[in-house]
Design an enzyme around this catalytic site. Structure first.
Site, PDB file in Angstrom:
ATOM      1  N   GLY A  81       0.594  -1.241  -0.288  1.00 34.65           N
ATOM      2  CA  GLY A  81      -0.026  -0.409   0.090  1.00 34.65           C
ATOM      3  C   GLY A  81       1.052   1.143   0.118  1.00 34.65           C
ATOM      4  O   GLY A  81       2.090   1.206  -0.207  1.00 34.65           O
ATOM      5  N   GLY A  83       0.381   6.014   1.759  1.00 34.99           N
ATOM      6  CA  GLY A  83      -0.227   7.000   2.266  1.00 34.99           C
ATOM      7  C   GLY A  83       0.078   7.535   1.952  1.00 34.99           C
ATOM      8  O   GLY A  83       0.942   8.603   0.499  1.00 34.99           O
ATOM      9  N   ASN A  84      -0.129   8.854   2.840  1.00 36.46           N
ATOM     10  CA  ASN A  84       0.047  10.683   1.654  1.00 36.46           C
ATOM     11  C   ASN A  84       1.582  10.619   1.799  1.00 36.46           C
ATOM     12  O   ASN A  84       1.927  11.308   0.694  1.00 36.46           O
ATOM     13  CB  ASN A  84      -0.651  11.591   2.968  1.00 36.46           C
ATOM     14  N   PHE A  85       2.125  10.231   2.668  1.00 34.76           N
ATOM     15  CA  PHE A  85       3.958  10.571   2.824  1.00 34.76           C
ATOM     16  C   PHE A  85       4.723   9.530   2.420  1.00 34.76           C
ATOM     17  O   PHE A  85       5.565   9.499   3.362  1.00 34.76           O
ATOM     18  CB  PHE A  85       4.353  11.642   3.552  1.00 34.76           C
ATOM     19  N   VAL A  88       3.881   1.292   2.121  1.00 40.59           N
ATOM     20  CA  VAL A  88       3.994   0.672   2.916  1.00 40.59           C
ATOM     21  C   VAL A  88       3.839  -0.797   2.602  1.00 40.59           C
ATOM     22  O   VAL A  88       3.445  -1.531   1.689  1.00 40.59           O
ATOM     23  CB  VAL A  88       2.778   0.390   3.337  1.00 40.59           C
ATOM     24  N   LYS A 103       5.018   0.907   7.418  1.00 38.88           N
ATOM     25  CA  LYS A 103       5.627   2.119   6.882  1.00 38.88           C
ATOM     26  C   LYS A 103       6.707   2.857   6.490  1.00 38.88           C
ATOM     27  O   LYS A 103       7.765   3.214   7.991  1.00 38.88           O
ATOM     28  CB  LYS A 103       3.452   3.105   7.474  1.00 38.88           C
ATOM     29  N   ASP A 196      -9.635  11.345   9.070  1.00 39.34           N
ATOM     30  CA  ASP A 196      -9.480  10.636   7.428  1.00 39.34           C
ATOM     31  C   ASP A 196     -10.183   9.413   7.674  1.00 39.34           C
ATOM     32  O   ASP A 196      -9.621   8.395   7.048  1.00 39.34           O
ATOM     33  CB  ASP A 196      -8.241  10.447   7.657  1.00 39.34           C
TER      34      ASP A 196
END
EC number: 2.7.11.1
Length: 436
Positions: A81, A83-85, A88, A103, A196
């Site tokens: 996956g 994320g925003n920054f 993963v 992460k 979120d």
């Protein structure tokens, strides 16, 4: 810029678990040649000793570390996956063989705002003790990257399930929604606002159990406190985020729960548009339609949550006691537990599960001396990481994290009811900006 991160909620100089030869020395580990029994005979290394030795002496392991295929006690697998920054990746803990989600953040891209977000993410996850919230095991730092090692939910995202299989049945939606609502209630009781909540941040650990994750936009907010930053994904954004200069966090989370419930029972979003500007207009107008297949009690609950005026929205308790939710069991928070293993070496009176954790640690070769030497390192320690993984495993075994059971309709019958309605929308990317 020097990164600064959380220690008890504040910002301090970074002190993350960075493995080097000092770890084995501080932990009382020696090289294999010096490991002798009472009569001077060589003895077999414990798993912990063997691993720490391999990380400095085994050619294959050292190469994996050099190539970024291993960090700390974790072997890194493929990407699962983003994320925003961050990205993963799947990881395997070498001592316990536990699968974890790692992460990974590039330290060179951590500006001051991102540092604050990361600090809050770590702080939020460590304050929460709930079976439907993803756990943080360890924080590991290398020269160029930061790694948040978390519980792995192998069933994928709620978003992915609905996008590929279509809407959930109402009984299934109730079961999943009750777990999410219970998790959010626990957050709010601990003054944490997620900011979120969306289907992409709800993860399956089994067919009937989900966990809320990604606390990257979370913040601590006291009751009634006003916030002033826009966080989250626009399709889940409450109208006050577009309309007002300030907002109260719990109402924003509750609105997102309404959008999430709508998505679960319909397979589509209540507010849809080709541009953010048009989406904003749609949300501010509050116009949406509920398909006729949705039951009237469920329709009323959605309508009660998606109220334009924040104070008129159903609260968490009202949602939990709603007619549509009757008969659905709500998971309860776990009793607060120690995040650091130091108590295992400081007291002789331990609970049953603590004794089991201590025994397992000793079997791996982690002694009371290692634990005493580990004090003050919090999540930034490989020993703390092992402890948290084993504690979680013991709690799962003792059914402290029980998996809900329900009779679901036959898959073929579900497919007939769904027809061809499958959500083909793109993933909703979270945004971050200040409201002026």
């Amino acid at each position: 810029m020097t990164a600064v991160y959380m220690n008890g909620g504040g910002l301090v100089n970074p002190h993350y678990a960075r493995w080097d030869r000092r770890d084995s020395v501080e932990s009382g580990c020696q090289t294999e040649s010096s490991k002798e029994g009472e009569e001077g005979q060589p003895r077999q290394l414990t798993p912990f000793e063997k691993l720490t030795q391999d990380m400095s002496q085994d050619e294959k392991v050292v190469r994996e570390i050099t190539l970024g295929k291993r960090i700390g006690f974790y072997r890194i697998r493929g990407e699962i996956g983003s994320g925003n920054f961050s990205q993963v990746k799947l990881g395997i803990h070498s001592l316990t063989k536990e699968k974890v989600a790692i992460k990974i953040l590039d330290k060179t891209k951590l500006d001051q705002k991102t540092q604050r977000l990361l600090s809050r993410e770590i702080s939020s996850m460590e304050k929460l003790h709930h079976p439907n919230i993803i756990r943080l095991y360890e924080v590991v730092e290398t020269l160029s990257k930061l790694h948040l090692v978390m519980e792995y939910a192998g069933g994928g995202e709620l978003f992915g399930k609905i996008s590929t299989e279509g809407k959930l049945s109402e009984p299934e939606s109730k079961l999943i929604f009750s777990q999410i609502v219970s998790a959010v209630k626990h957050m709010h009781e601990n003054q944490i606002i997620h900011r979120d909540l969306k289907a992409e941040n709800v993860f399956y650990t089994s067919n009937t159990c989900v966990k809320v994750g990604d606390f990257g936009f979370s913040t601590v907010s006291k009751k009634g406190e006003m916030l002033n930053t826009f966080c989250g994904s626009p399709p889940y954004a409450a109208p006050e985020l577009f309309r007002d200069e300030h907002y109260i966090g719990i109402y924003v989370d509750i609105w997102a729960l309404g959008v999430l419930l709508y998505f679960m029972v319909t397979g589509t979003m209540p507010f849809r548009a080709e541009t953010v500007a048009k989406l904003k207009k749609s949300i501010l107008e509050g116009t949406y339609s509920v398909p006729p297949h949705v039951s009237e009690p469920c329709h009323r609950l959605i309508r009660g949550v998606l109220q334009q005026i924040p104070t008129e929205r159903y609260g968490i308790d009202c949602i939990m006691n709603d007619e549509w939710m009757q008969g659905v069991p709500y998971p309860t928070p776990l009793e607060p537990f120690q995040l650091d293993p130091k108590h295992l070496s400081e007291t002789s009176t331990l609970k049953e599960e603590e004794n089991e954790v201590k025994s397992t640690l000793e079997h791996l070769g982690i002694t009371e001396e290692h634990i005493r030497n580990n004090q003050g390192r919090d999540a930034r320690s490989s020993i703390t990481g092992v402890y948290r993984i084993i504690l979680h495993r013991v709690q799962r075994k003792k059914a402290l994290e029980s998996v809900p059971v329900m009779m679901l309709p036959d898959p073929k019958e579900r497919d007939l009811k769904k027809g061809s309605r499958v959500y083909r929308g793109i993933r909703h990317t979270s945004k971050f900006c200040s409201i002026l």
